[in-house]
Design a protein around this motif. Structure first.
Motif, mmCIF file in Angstrom:
data_model
loop_
_atom_site.group_PDB
_atom_site.id
_atom_site.type_symbol
_atom_site.label_atom_id
_atom_site.label_comp_id
_atom_site.label_asym_id
_atom_site.label_seq_id
_atom_site.Cartn_x
_atom_site.Cartn_y
_atom_site.Cartn_z
ATOM 1 N N UNK A 282 4.611 0.704 3.463
ATOM 2 C CA UNK A 282 3.417 0.206 2.776
ATOM 3 C C UNK A 282 3.035 1.113 1.611
ATOM 4 N N UNK A 283 3.118 2.434 1.797
ATOM 5 C CA UNK A 283 2.797 3.350 0.701
ATOM 6 C C UNK A 283 3.724 3.136 -0.487
ATOM 7 N N UNK A 284 5.005 2.850 -0.205
ATOM 8 C CA UNK A 284 5.952 2.599 -1.293
ATOM 9 C C UNK A 284 5.528 1.380 -2.108
ATOM 10 N N UNK A 285 5.054 0.340 -1.416
ATOM 11 C CA UNK A 285 4.548 -0.857 -2.118
ATOM 12 C C UNK A 285 3.345 -0.499 -2.984
ATOM 13 N N UNK A 291 -2.847 2.154 -9.872
ATOM 14 C CA UNK A 291 -4.002 2.485 -9.037
ATOM 15 C C UNK A 291 -3.563 3.107 -7.717
ATOM 16 N N UNK A 292 -2.474 2.594 -7.150
ATOM 17 C CA UNK A 292 -1.981 3.142 -5.895
ATOM 18 C C UNK A 292 -1.534 4.581 -6.054
ATOM 19 N N UNK A 293 -0.800 4.883 -7.144
ATOM 20 C CA UNK A 293 -0.359 6.256 -7.401
ATOM 21 C C UNK A 293 -1.548 7.188 -7.625
ATOM 22 N N UNK A 294 -2.556 6.679 -8.328
ATOM 23 C CA UNK A 294 -3.749 7.486 -8.601
ATOM 24 C C UNK A 294 -4.447 7.875 -7.298
ATOM 25 N N UNK A 295 -4.655 6.894 -6.425
ATOM 26 C CA UNK A 295 -5.318 7.173 -5.140
ATOM 27 C C UNK A 295 -4.467 8.093 -4.281
#
Length: 319
Positions: A282-285, A291-295
């Motif tokens: 899920x983290x890879x997705x 936004x995901x990389x930032x968080x």
């Protein structure tokens, strides 16, 4: 043999054994004579003479530790099931009907198959949706448990897709149940999560694209309350989020719901390997979007957690 019944071919079998044979056999035939057999248990006639002999033998050997046979389960009559479905429309029979349906559903696979064939599955969906629309929780847990049991019947096939996989109402009803019961009824939350996982498994792409942010917040809430919920419920939440992620708009909603932070916190508690694999999947997705990389990078332990897990869990996690 505890419950002898005679098939139309004249051969006597134990009820549970022949019912399992009829359910799982591709070609319904008598195991002894190889003649065709009807799949329904209605055509299995109790062998009272043999039952009396079995009871007499049990009584004669009680001193040797042979237990008496408990009260036998009667076969389920289709007419009775049809009456139960109609009784759900009668207010003063509503609770007792759901309780009886639940009792029948946990007895045997043959009874669950009969219930599916007579429309109980659709009736339970109507009950759950009605509870949501009216804001009432009476017997909601029973309805969800019955539907979960019926969903496992092999003959149900693709019948669930048109019932729940093409309409957002049912998912909204389950989301409401999670929000309502998050801190009150752990068992109901566990059952609801497993039912929601099955529902998402038959959902079409249009439905997946119409999920609200509130849905994702409830999934993240399940991850956050992982100490009180079952491992199955946690895995169900992870599977659901992974399934919704191929759509870019859903990835952004999952990130907005706070999933990245909760996934890292969950992994820092050293869960079992299968959960770790789902977390990294899920983290890879989520990290495929900005936004995901930032968080991810905002969490102080994120990089350290990845460094510690690499090459130490499984090839799936490494990938």
């Amino acid at each position: 043999m505890k419950d002898p019944v005679t098939a139309v071919t004249g051969i006597t079998y134990d009820r549970e054994s022949i019912e399992q044979w009829l359910l799982k056999s591709k070609c319904c035939m008598c195991p002894v004579s190889k003649q065709p057999l009807p799949r329904s248990s209605e055509f299995l006639i109790p062998n009272h003479t043999l039952l009396r002999l079995i009871n007499a033998w049990c009584s004669a050997n009680e001193a040797k530790g042979i237990d008496q046979i408990q009260k036998l389960k009667t076969p389920l009559d289709k007419v009775h099931v049809q009456k139960l479905v109609r009784d759900l429309e009668v207010p003063h029979l509503y609770q007792s009907t759901l309780e009886e349906m639940h009792a029948l559903a946990i007895e045997s696979e043959m009874k669950r198959t009969c219930m599916v064939e007579e429309g109980v599955t659709k009736a339970m969906i109507v009950v759950i949706n009605k509870s949501f629309k009216e804001g009432k929780t009476a017997c909601l847990e029973k309805a969800i448990e019955v539907l979960r049991l019926l969903w496992n019947v092999p003959t149900i096939g693709n019948n669930m897709k048109p019932l729940v996989g093409e309409n957002i109402d049912f998912i909204n009803s389950l989301t409401w149940t999670l929000k309502l019961q998050a801190h009150n009824n752990v068992k109901l939350v566990n059952e609801t999560m497993l039912l929601l996982k099955s529902t998402m498994g038959v959902a079409d792409s249009t439905l997946l694209g119409s999920l609200h942010i509130e849905f994702f917040r409830e999934m993240v809430s399940v991850l956050k309350n992982n100490k009180s919920l079952s491992q199955q419920a946690i895995k169900a939440a992870l599977h659901i989020l992974i399934q919704t992620c191929p759509l870019g708009i859903n990835r952004r909603r999952v990130v907005e719901a706070g999933a990245v932070e909760e996934l890292i916190e969950l992994e820092l508690r050293n869960p079992e390997k299968s959960i770790t694999e789902l977390i990294f999947n899920l983290l890879a997705h989520l990290c495929s979007c900005a936004d995901g990389r930032k968080h991810f990078l905002l969490h102080a332990a994120a990089i350290a957690m990845i460094s510690k897990r690499i090459l130490s869990v499984s090839p799936a996690t490494d990938d």
